[in-house]
Design an enzyme around this catalytic site. Structure first.
Site, PDB file in Angstrom:
ATOM      1  CG  HIS A 126      -1.689  -1.004   1.675  1.00 23.32           C
ATOM      2  ND1 HIS A 126      -1.235  -2.110   2.315  1.00 23.32           N
ATOM      3  CD2 HIS A 126      -3.030  -1.161   1.558  1.00 23.32           C
ATOM      4  CE1 HIS A 126      -2.257  -2.926   2.584  1.00 23.32           C
ATOM      5  NE2 HIS A 126      -3.367  -2.374   2.128  1.00 23.32           N
ATOM      6  CG  ASP A 153       1.902  -0.860   3.357  1.00 26.97           C
ATOM      7  OD1 ASP A 153       1.121  -0.503   4.252  1.00 26.97           O
ATOM      8  OD2 ASP A 153       1.599  -1.645   2.430  1.00 26.97           O
ATOM      9  CD  GLU A 192      -6.876 -11.601   3.836  1.00 30.22           C
ATOM     10  OE1 GLU A 192      -6.533 -10.698   3.043  1.00 30.22           O
ATOM     11  OE2 GLU A 192      -6.802 -11.481   5.067  1.00 30.22           O
ATOM     12  CG  HIS A 217     -10.796 -11.139   4.103  1.00 31.07           C
ATOM     13  ND1 HIS A 217     -10.478 -10.189   3.160  1.00 31.07           N
ATOM     14  CD2 HIS A 217     -10.014 -10.876   5.178  1.00 31.07           C
ATOM     15  CE1 HIS A 217      -9.547  -9.385   3.649  1.00 31.07           C
ATOM     16  NE2 HIS A 217      -9.243  -9.789   4.868  1.00 31.07           N
ATOM     17  CG  ASP A 233      -4.399 -10.614   8.534  1.00 34.20           C
ATOM     18  OD1 ASP A 233      -5.127 -11.227   7.735  1.00 34.20           O
ATOM     19  OD2 ASP A 233      -4.455  -9.368   8.687  1.00 34.20           O
TER      20      ASP A 233
HETATM   21  C1  XUL Z   1      -7.291  -6.407   5.287  1.00 34.02           C
HETATM   22  C2  XUL Z   1      -6.638  -6.879   4.053  1.00 34.02           C
HETATM   23  C3  XUL Z   1      -5.838  -5.853   3.317  1.00 34.02           C
HETATM   24  C4  XUL Z   1      -5.851  -6.003   1.841  1.00 34.02           C
HETATM   25  C5  XUL Z   1      -5.138  -4.899   1.100  1.00 34.02           C
HETATM   26  O1  XUL Z   1      -7.984  -7.397   5.961  1.00 34.02           O
HETATM   27  O2  XUL Z   1      -6.718  -8.024   3.704  1.00 34.02           O
HETATM   28  O3  XUL Z   1      -4.547  -5.865   3.819  1.00 34.02           O
HETATM   29  O4  XUL Z   1      -5.276  -7.216   1.457  1.00 34.02           O
HETATM   30  O5  XUL Z   1      -5.592  -3.654   1.442  1.00 34.02           O
HETATM   31 CO    CO Z   2      -5.824  -9.117   2.213  1.00 26.94          CO
END
Ligand code: XUL
Ligand code: CO
Length: 434
Positions: A100, A103, A267, A270, A308
């Site tokens: 990002h 970052d 993800e 998620h 994560d």
């Molecule tokens: C947040 C997430 C982010 C995205 C990129 O849960 O997954 O880090 O991958 O913004």
């Molecule tokens: Co992500």
């Protein structure tokens, strides 16, 4: 000259399972050919800049635990961070990274200062990438951390925030394009709501649709050949996020005419937050033709939030890659470790070990998935289960209508006998490979 951060840690090599070296690959031999392709080209691993180099180790009950020599808000420290990052990419032999804007550059006081800082770091990256093998899998804009985005970016009630976000995305797309990025990601952590009492959902969705259309228009304008990816997540940080899951995202893309322009970055964690398995999300995206890339990090199954963590379950990961391989494998996408260390894992060696472990687990999973595909047992079972649809009866049915079907069922006295779904046999079959 080395920063010295990783001290004497050597470049990780494939040593096989007979090695007891904890910093070697035991399963990931990047040159091993599986289903006609090298493992490195299948898996397309990426290091996530934010968790590895920008995250301070905080949790909701306590702040920073990590002490990194590059923590701080100056350009010199941002460059030191980049030096260490590329040293780690080299130790891991990582083919890709992702970042990002927030970052990699210090936060400025204005859009202009943010842009200047980002451009300077992008030039610094570009110089490093001339001699590094590590390429950019995707870039993205952080439109969720700064307080200006507390009520959303594209869905903010204040058009000035929409404008600031749009301008920022333009600079991040420029950065991604300049560095040869293969995708551009949008994850809308604040695109959602806290309470419907203050939210005009219809307007917010239309604004988010227009925002994404502008991204696609700009991609074509600058000739960016990468894929635009949206990353679903049901909640956290927002109470409810509009990009809830793969199916919701597809509906959104279709409504705004973007289903052929935008794919999904899915993800694992998620998917779990949305009440799905990761395979469910992958299979949904594949069925709808929008499977793009993955963030391969898991949640803790006992805590209900997005922890994560690096992947460490081969059976889970095997099913992940089974769906990806069945969809034809990655094209521009890859396996991004959007994963962070545990906050007690303070040392440089922990960063290296975490990635090596994640890469090894993914390699084992992919090899198991490929073995299942090559054996064909699951595919055969599927073909057998749906075989009726390839016969004249099933084939004609979908072109028929309710009245004709009713006459046919009566005339031919159709009275179907239930058949076993064979779930246990199939689960036992998978167990042979993992
Ligand atoms: C947040 C997430 C982010 C995205 C990129 O849960 O997954 O880090 O991958 O913004
Ligand atoms: Co992500």
């Amino acid at each position: 000259m080395s920063t010295g951060f990783f001290k004497d840690i050597q470049k990780a090599k494939y040593e096989g399972t007979s090695s007891s070296n904890p910093l070697s690959f035991q399963h990931y031999d990047k040159d091993e050919v599986v289903m006609g392709k090298r493992l490195e080209d299948h898996l397309r691993f990426a290091v996530a800049y934010w968790h590895s180099f920008a995250w301070p180790g905080g949790d909701p009950f306590g702040g920073q635990t990590f002490e990194r020599p590059w923590f701080g808000d100056t350009m010199d420290l941002a460059k030191l961070k980049a030096d260490v990052a590329f040293e780690m990419f080299d130790i891991l032999d990582a083919p890709y990274f992702c970042f990002h804007d927030a970052d990699v550059r210090p936060e400025g006081d204005s859009f202009a200062e943010n842009t200047r800082n980002l451009e300077e770091i992008v030039d610094y990256f570009a110089e490093k990438m001339e001699t590094s093998k590590t390429k950019l899998l995707w870039g993205t804009a952080n439109l969720f951390s700064h307080r200006r985005y507390m009520s959303g970016a594209a869905t903010n009630p204040d058009p000035e925030v929409f404008a600031f976000a749009a301008a920022t995305v333009k600079t991040c797309m420029d950065a991604t394009h300049k560095l040869g990025g293969e995708n551009y990601v949008l994850w809308g952590g604040r695109e959602g709501y806290e309470t419907l009492l203050n939210t005009d959902m219809g307007r917010e969705l239309d604004n988010m649709g227009r925002f994404l259309s502008m991204v696609v228009e700009y991609k074509h304008k600058i000739g960016f050949k990468g894929t635009i990816l949206v990353e679903p997540k049901p909640q956290e940080p927002s109470k409810h996020q509009y990009d809830f899951d793969a199916a919701t995202c597809f509906g959104f893309l279709q409504k705004y005419g973007l289903e052929n322009e935008v794919k999904l970055n899915l993800e694992q964690g998620h998917a779990i937050l949305a009440g799905h398995s990761f395979e469910h999300e992958l299979a949904t995206a594949a069925a709808l033709g929008v499977l793009g890339s993955i963030d391969m990090n898991r949640n803790d199954y006992q805590s209900g939030w997005d922890t994560d963590q690096f992947p460490n379950s081969v059976p889970e990961v095997a099913l992940t890659y089974y769906h990806i391989l069945k969809d034809g494998g990655f094209t521009t996408g890859g396996t991004n470790f959007d994963a962070k260390l545990r906050r007690q894992s303070l040392d440089p060696v922990d960063l290296i070990a975490a990635h090596i472990g994640g890469m090894d687990v993914c390699a084992r999973g992919l090899k198991a998935a490929a073995a299942m595909i090559e054996d064909g047992g699951l595919e055969d079972a599927l073909n057998e289960r749906y075989a009726g649809w390839d016969q004249p009866f099933g084939g004609d049915l979908l072109g028929s209508n309710l009245e004709d079907i009713a006459s046919q069922v009566a005339r031919e006295e159709i009275n179907p006998a239930p058949k076993s779904g064979r779930q246990e046999i199939l689960e036992n079959y998978v167990n042979r490979f993992v």
